[in-house]
Write a protein that holds these residues in place. Structure first.
Motif, short mmCIF file in Angstrom:
data_model
loop_
_atom_site.label_atom_id
_atom_site.label_comp_id
_atom_site.label_asym_id
_atom_site.label_seq_id
_atom_site.Cartn_x
_atom_site.Cartn_y
_atom_site.Cartn_z
N VAL A 154 -28.89 33.20 14.59
CA VAL A 154 -29.11 32.01 15.41
C VAL A 154 -28.27 32.16 16.66
O VAL A 154 -27.05 32.35 16.59
CB VAL A 154 -28.70 30.72 14.67
N GLU A 155 -28.91 32.12 17.81
CA GLU A 155 -28.21 32.29 19.08
C GLU A 155 -28.50 31.08 19.97
O GLU A 155 -29.66 30.70 20.15
CB GLU A 155 -28.67 33.57 19.78
N THR A 156 -27.45 30.47 20.50
CA THR A 156 -27.61 29.34 21.42
C THR A 156 -26.75 29.56 22.66
O THR A 156 -25.70 30.20 22.60
CB THR A 156 -27.19 28.01 20.75
N LYS A 157 -27.24 29.01 23.78
CA LYS A 157 -26.54 29.16 25.05
C LYS A 157 -26.42 27.80 25.74
O LYS A 157 -27.25 26.92 25.55
CB LYS A 157 -27.28 30.14 25.96
N THR A 201 -23.31 32.68 18.47
CA THR A 201 -24.20 33.33 17.51
C THR A 201 -23.62 33.24 16.10
O THR A 201 -22.40 33.24 15.91
CB THR A 201 -24.42 34.82 17.84
N GLN A 202 -24.52 33.13 15.15
CA GLN A 202 -24.16 33.26 13.73
C GLN A 202 -25.22 34.14 13.09
O GLN A 202 -26.42 33.90 13.26
CB GLN A 202 -24.11 31.89 13.04
N VAL A 215 -19.72 35.56 13.12
CA VAL A 215 -19.80 34.35 13.92
C VAL A 215 -19.09 34.62 15.24
O VAL A 215 -18.01 35.22 15.26
CB VAL A 215 -19.12 33.15 13.21
N SER A 216 -19.69 34.18 16.35
CA SER A 216 -19.03 34.42 17.64
C SER A 216 -19.35 33.30 18.62
O SER A 216 -20.39 32.65 18.55
CB SER A 216 -19.48 35.76 18.23
N VAL A 222 -22.38 23.89 22.70
CA VAL A 222 -23.07 25.12 22.27
C VAL A 222 -22.75 25.42 20.81
O VAL A 222 -23.65 25.73 20.01
CB VAL A 222 -22.68 26.31 23.17
N LYS A 223 -21.49 25.32 20.45
CA LYS A 223 -21.09 25.60 19.06
C LYS A 223 -21.70 24.57 18.11
O LYS A 223 -22.17 24.90 17.03
CB LYS A 223 -19.57 25.58 18.93
#
Length: 229
Positions: A48-51, A106-107, A88-89, A58-59
């Motif tokens: 899962v990627e978010t921006k 991202t996770q 996780v980042s 975002v987190k």
């Protein structure tokens, strides 16, 4: 003087024995065993990627999507031991043209799917719940140790057959094996980097088939030295 003679005698006997060992006629051959297996499992790595511009937002969005993904996986009745968070980042990204910071969260999940008939249902649900990156899919066998044992036996059989072919021309026979070396490389299933694309169907109730599993090769390599009789 007696000690010197005794020492020389021992050295002579040792040299003679070593020479005798070296003169034992033998043949050394390689053998390979290969077992083709239809995979019955898959390891799936998805992210899962978010921006966005605000790190906290975002987190939060990333966490919410991952929560939905995990709820869906639980509904699929997968064993909790078969899926885990891999990494996780949350990283800042700097746009030098606009001179602004953004953030990328991202996770990543690793899932062991033991029933490939559930593959399409699982992948569709993961995407619906927020997964937007399929990193790789690795096909494997749940009976790897059994197939590796079979491959090793086939490798020995091939080595013996080769040795018999060679010496039969000379009118000789092979005896017992003197040495056996296992030259096999560790087996690592090869990941398939995939972008899953389903075919359009006129009948929406028709079963989907987006997976071509194929076969995986499990190999063993040996070197065997046989005594010649």
């Amino acid at each position: 003087m007696k000690k010197a003679i005794l020492l020389l005698s021992i050295l002579f006997l040792t040299a003679s024995y070593s020479q005798e060992i070296k003169q034992i006629p033998q043949i050394t051959v390689n053998g390979e065993g290969k077992v083709k297996v239809i995979p019955d499992q898959a390891t799936i790595v998805v992210t899962v990627e978010t921006k966005g511009n605000n790190a906290k937002d975002v987190k939060k969005e990333n966490d919410q999507k991952m929560e939905a993904v995990l709820r869906f996986i639980k509904k699929m009745n997968l064993d909790p031991a078969d899926y885990k968070t891999q990494r996780v980042s949350l990283n800042p990204q700097y746009d030098y043209e606009k001179k602004k910071h953004s953030y990328n969260a991202t996770q990543t999940l690793e899932i062991l799917l033991k029933d490939l008939s559930k593959y399409d249902e699982l992948m569709d649900g993961l995407v619906d719940e927020g997964i937007n990156r399929i990193d790789n899919v690795t096909f494997q066998s749940s009976k790897l140790a059994q197939h590796q044992s079979e491959a090793r036996k086939l490798a020995i059989e091939e080595a013996k057959m080769k040795a018999e072919d060679y010496v039969s021309v000379l009118g000789q026979k092979i005896g017992r094996a003197m040495t056996i070396s296992d030259n096999s490389q560790p087996f690592y299933p090869q990941p398939m980097y995939m972008a899953v694309k389903s075919m359009e169907m006129s009948d929406t109730k028709a079963p989907r088939e987006t997976l071509a599993v194929g076969e995986i090769n499990i190999t063993a390599n040996v070197t065997v030295s046989f005594i010649l009789e």
